[in-house]
Scaffold this active site. Structure first.
Site, mmCIF file in Angstrom:
data_model
loop_
_atom_site.group_PDB
_atom_site.id
_atom_site.type_symbol
_atom_site.label_atom_id
_atom_site.label_comp_id
_atom_site.label_asym_id
_atom_site.label_seq_id
_atom_site.Cartn_x
_atom_site.Cartn_y
_atom_site.Cartn_z
ATOM 1 N N GLY A 87 3.717 47.765 45.888
ATOM 2 C CA GLY A 87 2.680 48.968 46.552
ATOM 3 C C GLY A 87 1.773 47.983 47.593
ATOM 4 O O GLY A 87 2.629 46.642 48.092
ATOM 5 N N SER A 88 0.641 48.965 47.124
ATOM 6 C CA SER A 88 -0.319 48.822 48.162
ATOM 7 C C SER A 88 -0.725 46.622 48.907
ATOM 8 O O SER A 88 -1.340 46.953 49.366
ATOM 9 C CB SER A 88 -1.889 49.378 48.234
ATOM 10 O OG SER A 88 -0.916 50.554 48.041
ATOM 11 N N THR A 89 -0.671 46.480 47.494
ATOM 12 C CA THR A 89 -1.173 44.412 48.164
ATOM 13 C C THR A 89 -0.218 44.965 49.051
ATOM 14 O O THR A 89 -0.384 43.445 49.128
ATOM 15 C CB THR A 89 -0.616 44.225 46.580
ATOM 16 O OG1 THR A 89 0.297 43.460 46.444
ATOM 17 C CG2 THR A 89 -1.453 44.281 45.268
ATOM 18 N N LYS A 91 0.181 45.615 51.624
ATOM 19 C CA LYS A 91 -0.083 46.040 52.816
ATOM 20 C C LYS A 91 -0.531 45.213 53.726
ATOM 21 O O LYS A 91 -1.111 44.538 55.162
ATOM 22 C CB LYS A 91 -1.256 47.670 52.817
ATOM 23 C CG LYS A 91 -0.640 48.353 52.671
ATOM 24 C CD LYS A 91 -1.589 49.633 51.966
ATOM 25 C CE LYS A 91 -0.484 51.558 51.637
ATOM 26 N NZ LYS A 91 -1.731 52.210 50.882
#
Length: 581
Positions: free
Chosen positions: A303-305, A307
């Site tokens: 997921g957004s980790t 980013k």
């Protein structure tokens, strides 16, 4: 009188006593009777028997004396204990606390050719070993073999009770049993052994792979204690991490959860837990899902980790600066796909705001600035798409698209399309915090100098400085607020990934993560927590990482920071003290 008649007369006179003497040439001939002759023969026979017994018992006595001085292997049909069960080295944590050790025990065996009554023997054994296989044991005891195992690794009480039964042909064999004082606390790291004391998983298997198994197979090991193996694990931190992860699974009714604590300068694993887990003292009793180490042997879309790595890529390429802005007002459409923000601000965002608000649109545009090939090469350089190198045998290989297209680069920029292990994500996170050095993780102790020898410079130091700033901003203003611990300046990034069910993403099943570092002004440790399909108190399965994974980080840091030697700082300049009266 004929010659034949005279011979028969003399023979009869020699065998029958007449009680008289007959003169012949001036001499007296004594005629012996039948009774006296029989007595002499009997005495000779008894003498021969006595001599035979003396010789036989003399030989037996001599052999007993010989056996008494002989090596055990010469007189035993069963392998000696030292050969059957060689010692394994103790496994210790970094402070010398025992994680695994050998203890002496006994196993029950039978010599069927000495069993008088198999039925009676089985009935008696069943009074002590209540779960014994009656039919199987009877079959063993009534066989023609000379040796059969009946039960391995008995307790002292069981041994005493069986001895009291007095069953002939039943014996005990000294063995060694592996004992894990911490039980489930570090099960996935330490691993376990089989009934023959051979490593089957974790560091137990690693120890065998370093030559112990080969030496044992060649019979070159003994029961002499070996040098202990000291791990990087701090048992105190490990216990804290285990408590937090177990509590999170219960609180959120999740399928599973995990966490890891890494030293950013050495790559040492101070603590790592995956739940469900198992008790290495009795691994067979655990459910199959308890054997999976989610942290190193499970792959997930993080997921957004991710980013964090996309922004680091843009900054390190020199094509993106912290002062740059990107238009996040409109969704991105590529073919039949639409990229939009979960909580969109519908405006132009700066790079720190893209990170703080976790903008998919802004992150995708940063990835597009670098390009697909550059994106693929960067993730490979960070070790996120190749199999991780470490001592733990249970390490999964990440998955990625066979062919990277623009849509792949766009979705991977915010954590969809590449599956990797949580431990790898934490290791890459370490490189973001320590000046740009990628250090493969270790479960053995390692000095900073040794780590520098194996480290790879994958980022510019200035990029690491920028990422520490972004982590700090998100910890104060963004989704990492629930991971903050007063005095320890925690920074980090959340990741809430929709799971794939039947080939499609579903919004009500999440895999959540939080990648954190502390103290963020001078990071010493990275902490990553994950939780699989957490449920809110409403039971809708839509809990976000900021509400599930982030509080786990806070609990771990709050309880372990002092143990790790991190001093709290209070006040704006860190000089204030928190005093309670």
């Amino acid at each position: 009188m004929s010659f034949l008649s005279r011979i028969m007369l003399l023979k009869s006179q020699a065998h029958f006593a007449t009680g008289s003497d007959r003169a012949a040439g001036g001499k007296t001939v004594a005629i012996k009777g039948t009774g006296k002759r029989k007595s002499e023969l009997a005495r000779k026979r008894v003498g021969l028997m006595i001599a035979g017994f003396v010789v036989a018992y003399g030989v037996i006595g001599g052999r007993l004396v010989q056996y008494g001085y002989a090596h055990p292997e010469t007189v035993s049909s069963i392998m000696p204990a030292d050969r059957l069960m060689a010692s394994r080295p103790d496994i210790l944590d970094r402070n010398g606390e025992v994680l695994a050790t050998d203890i002496r025990t006994v196993s029950l065996f039978a010599e069927p050719h000495k069993i008088v009554d198999p039925d009676e023997a089985v009935e008696k054994l069943a009074t002590v070993l209540t779960d014994i296989d009656i039919k199987g044991t009877y079959k063993k005891l009534s066989s023609n073999s000379r040796f059969q195992w009946l039960r391995r690794q008995l307790t002292p009480k069981q041994q005493s009770q069986i001895l009291a039964l007095g069953i002939p042909g039943i014996g005990f064999r000294p063995e060694k049993r592996r004992f894990y004082p911490g039980g489930t606390t570090a099960s996935h790291i330490v691993g376990y052994v089989n009934i023959d004391n051979r490593g089957m998983a974790g560091m137990e298997r690693y120890i065998d792979s370093q030559g112990l198994a080969d030496l044992t197979a060649l019979g070159m090991t003994t029961d002499t204690p070996l040098e202990p193996v000291r791990l990087s694990i701090d048992l105190r931190v490990q216990n804290i991490v285990h408590d937090v992860v177990v509590d999170a699974v219960k609180k959120f009714e999740a399928l599973g959860a995990g966490a890891v604590v890494l030293d950013v300068h050495t790559g040492e694993v101070l603590g790592m837990v995956s739940v469900p887990d198992f008790d290495p003292n009795n691994p067979a009793a655990s459910a199959e899902e308890g054997w999976l180490n989610r942290m190193s042997n499970g792959t997930f879309e993080m997921g957004s980790t991710f980013k964090s790595f996309t922004l680091a890529m843009g900054l390190d390429s020199g094509k993106v600066k912290l002062s740059d802005t990107f238009d996040a007002r409109y969704p991105i459409r590529i073919g039949r796909y639409t990229i939009k923000d979960f909580h969109g601000k519908n405006r132009i965002l700066s790079v720190p705001e893209i990170f703080q608000y976790s903008s998919n649109i802004g992150t995708a545009k940063i990835a597009d600035t670098v390009g697909t090939e550059g994106h693929k090469a960067f993730l490979e350089r960070m070790g996120l798409t190749t199999r991780m190198q470490t001592e733990l045998p249970e390490v999964a290989t990440p998955s990625q698209p066979r062919e990277w297209k623009k849509i792949n680069s766009i979705t991977i920029s915010f954590g969809h399309g590449v599956s990797t292990t949580p431990l790898q994500t934490a290791v890459a996170g370490v490189a973001l915090m320590n000046g740009g050095k990628l250090i493969q993780p270790t479960f053995l102790t390692r000095t900073r100098e040794q780590a520098d020898q194996v480290a790879q410079q994958v980022l510019r130091p200035s990029t690491s400085d920028d990422m520490r700033y972004l982590f700090a901003v998100n910890g104060i203003k963004g989704s990492g607020k629930k991971a903050r611990v007063e005095g320890f300046n925690v920074g980090g990034k959340t990741g809430t990934a929709d799971k794939v069910v039947n080939g499609r993403y579903v919004s009500d099943k999440n895999f959540n993560a939080f990648l954190a570092a502390f103290p963020i002004d001078n990071p010493q440790y990275v902490v990553l927590t994950v939780i699989d399909e957490p449920r809110t108190d409403k039971g809708n399965g839509a809990a976000l990482a900021g509400n599930s994974a982030a509080p786990m980080v806070a609990d771990i840091i709050r309880r372990s920071a002092a143990i790790l030697g991190v001093e709290p700082k209070f006040g704006e300049d860190g000089s204030a003290l928190l005093v309670s009266y």
